[in-house]
Enzyme design. Structure first.
Site, PDB file in Angstrom:
ATOM      1  CE  LYS A   1      38.487  36.816  32.617  1.00  0.00           C
ATOM      2  NZ  LYS A   1      39.704  36.282  33.291  1.00  0.00           N
TER       3      LYS A   1
ATOM      4  CB  SER B   1      41.824  35.485  36.553  1.00  0.00           C
ATOM      5  OG  SER B   1      42.528  36.685  36.670  1.00  0.00           O
TER       6      SER B   1
ATOM      7  CB  SER C   1      40.782  39.314  35.643  1.00  0.00           C
ATOM      8  OG  SER C   1      41.035  38.100  34.972  1.00  0.00           O
TER       9      SER C   1
HETATM   10  N1  GLN Z   1      45.727  39.200  39.279  1.00  0.00           N
HETATM   11  C1  GLN Z   1      46.630  38.608  38.348  1.00  0.00           C
HETATM   12  C2  GLN Z   1      47.060  39.618  37.316  1.00  0.00           C
HETATM   13  O1  GLN Z   1      46.644  40.732  37.420  1.00  0.00           O
HETATM   14  C3  GLN Z   1      45.998  37.413  37.697  1.00  0.00           C
HETATM   15  C4  GLN Z   1      45.104  37.765  36.599  1.00  0.00           C
HETATM   16  C5  GLN Z   1      44.621  36.581  35.804  1.00  0.00           C
HETATM   17  O2  GLN Z   1      44.725  35.436  36.224  1.00  0.00           O
HETATM   18  N2  GLN Z   1      44.162  36.861  34.600  1.00  0.00           N
HETATM   19  O3  GLN Z   1      47.821  39.346  36.439  1.00  0.00           O
END
Ligand code: GLN
Length: 433
Positions: free
Chosen positions: A38, A137, A113
């Site tokens: 990532k 994410s 994400s």
């Molecule tokens: N969807 C969540 C957020 O927008 C989780 C994102 C993540 O785990 N980085 O914060």
């Protein structure tokens, strides 16, 4: 010894932001295995943008701890994967470099994400990838793309070199097509690192076992409440029934703190983000600010142009929540709600060894379908509790609804990542026979 070849052409799914083909001659457990990373995990000599224009062209001078471990294990770094800018999102649509699509159905989002990592694995470009999970994410894109994703116990994997979004919530973890592969990658990345002050000396050396006889499974009613798609709930209940057939026992339970968990999460993560993202000042990383202007004008213009809308929204929300007059009303209250989530887990884990429920309330939706930020935030309701408490959680595929993958989420006690993996493994072995 390694040879390198760079690809500029994007793949069909826009999963990779940067590709590299490394011929690795390492001799560790991952010798020659391509692993995608990532793009918020620092890689020496390889771009690291976090899906943001503010880090366009930035190449870190050092490797994240997990990357050092991957190299030691002989892995071939396959490149950097697309993501919601700084991890802020649930669909990978918030990337400055365009959205990633879901390999199962390219009209749909891959989840986020870590959508690039999940899509790269689901499309068969790589067998495994690293993601990061602040509020779901890793698990969300694993669920949407029909693969396995593990968020380890907080502290078990070093965050050194992970570009911080919300430090108190996030962990790096594996995405793979099978539980055994996710477990193997976990064994490579887990362990103590003095450069992360929250690192805990709990290495992971585990061969998954499918023997779950006597396992007690907590099933919180809130995980099947309003907003959870009926088809998703059915698949997950079927999966729990499979685990019962294997000798586990399901115990109904309840998690009243779910009522405030999402709010606690969004106040906490935006507060931490507002402070963490202050470092992107156009001086230290990435493209440089035009210093011929007044510093405040230059700073505003630079950050205004280069941070995306969602990132700007969260910086403002977090700055507000931490401001002198509102700190007690928002940030301090969120920490009380966070303690209640932790207390609920502690209580449930007296009578249950793991907790099962859906990973996401629905299957993957269409690209562009959810434009309201609040509706997007609501879809994180089932994944954020594990981050607030720091406990391990995995998503394993458990069938489909209208042709789209559904994820079974299994949450465990602190440092019982092995048990979570075993439960997922037992299900996978039985369901895939
Ligand atoms: N969807 C969540 C957020 O927008 C989780 C994102 C993540 O785990 N980085 O914060």
């Amino acid at each position: 010894m390694a040879g390198t070849l760079t690809f500029d052409a994007p793949d069909r799914w826009n999963a990779f932001l940067y590709r590299e083909e490394t011929a690795s001659f390492g001799d560790g457990v991952l010798a020659g295995v391509p692993v995608a990373i990532k793009d918020n995990i620092s890689t020496k000599g390889m771009p690291t943008t976090c899906g943001s224009l503010i880090l366009e062209g930035y190449v870190p001078p050092y490797d994240a701890h997990v990357v050092t471990l991957l190299k030691k294990a002989g892995a071939a770094l396959a490149g950097k994967t697309n993501m919601d800018e700084f991890g802020m999102g649930t669909t990978t649509e918030n990337s400055a470099f365009g959205p990633t699509t879901n390999p199962v159905d390219t009209a749909r989002v891959p989840g986020g994400s870590s959508g690039g990592s999940a899509a790269a694995v689901a499309a068969g470009l790589v067998p495994m990838a690293l993601g990061s999970d602040t509020g779901g994410s890793i698990r969300c894109p694993a669920s949407f793309c029909g693969i396995v994703g593990l968020k380890p116990t907080y502290g078990r994997v070093s965050r050194y070199g992970l570009v911080a979004y919300s430090n108190s919530l996030e962990q790096i973890g594996p995405l793979a097509t099978t539980v055994a592969d996710a477990s193997l990658l976990m064994s490579v990345i887990a362990g103590y690192d003095r450069r992360d002050s929250t690192s805990v000396d709990r290495p992971y050396a585990h061969a998954p076992s499918a023997d779950i006889r006597g396992l007690r499974i907590g099933v919180p009613e809130e995980f099947f409440g309003a907003g959870v798609d009926a088809g998703v709930a059915e698949r997950v209940r079927d999966a729990i029934a499979v685990l019962e057939d294997l000798g586990a026992e399901a115990v109904p339970c309840s998690m009243p703190s779910m009522a405030s968990a999402l709010a606690a999460y969004y106040v906490t993560c935006t507060s931490e983000a507002s402070s963490n993202l202050a470092r992107f000042d156009g001086v230290r990383y990435g493209p440089a600010v035009d210093t011929r202007q007044q510093w405040h004008a230059a700073f505003r213009e630079f950050r205004g142009d280069r941070f995306g809308k969602e990132v700007q929204r969260r910086i403002m929300l977090g700055t507000f929540a931490l401001s002198a007059g509102y700190y007690g009303k928002y940030y301090a209250k969120a920490q009380v709600a966070r303690a209640q989530v932790r207390a609920d887990f502690a209580r449930i884990f007296v009578d249950a060894d793991v907790i099962c429920g859906p990973t996401m309330p629905t299957a993957a939706w269409r690209l562009g379908e959810k434009s309201d930020p609040l509706a997007m935030y609501l879809s994180d309701i089932l994944t954020v509790p594990a981050n607030l408490a720091g406990v391990p959680a995995i998503s394993v595929p458990c069938g489909r609804v209208n042709g789209l993958p559904v994820g079974l989420q299994i949450i465990g006690r602190h440092f019982e990542d092995e048990r979570v993996v075993d439960t997922a493994y037992a299900y996978e072995q039985e369901a895939c026979r």
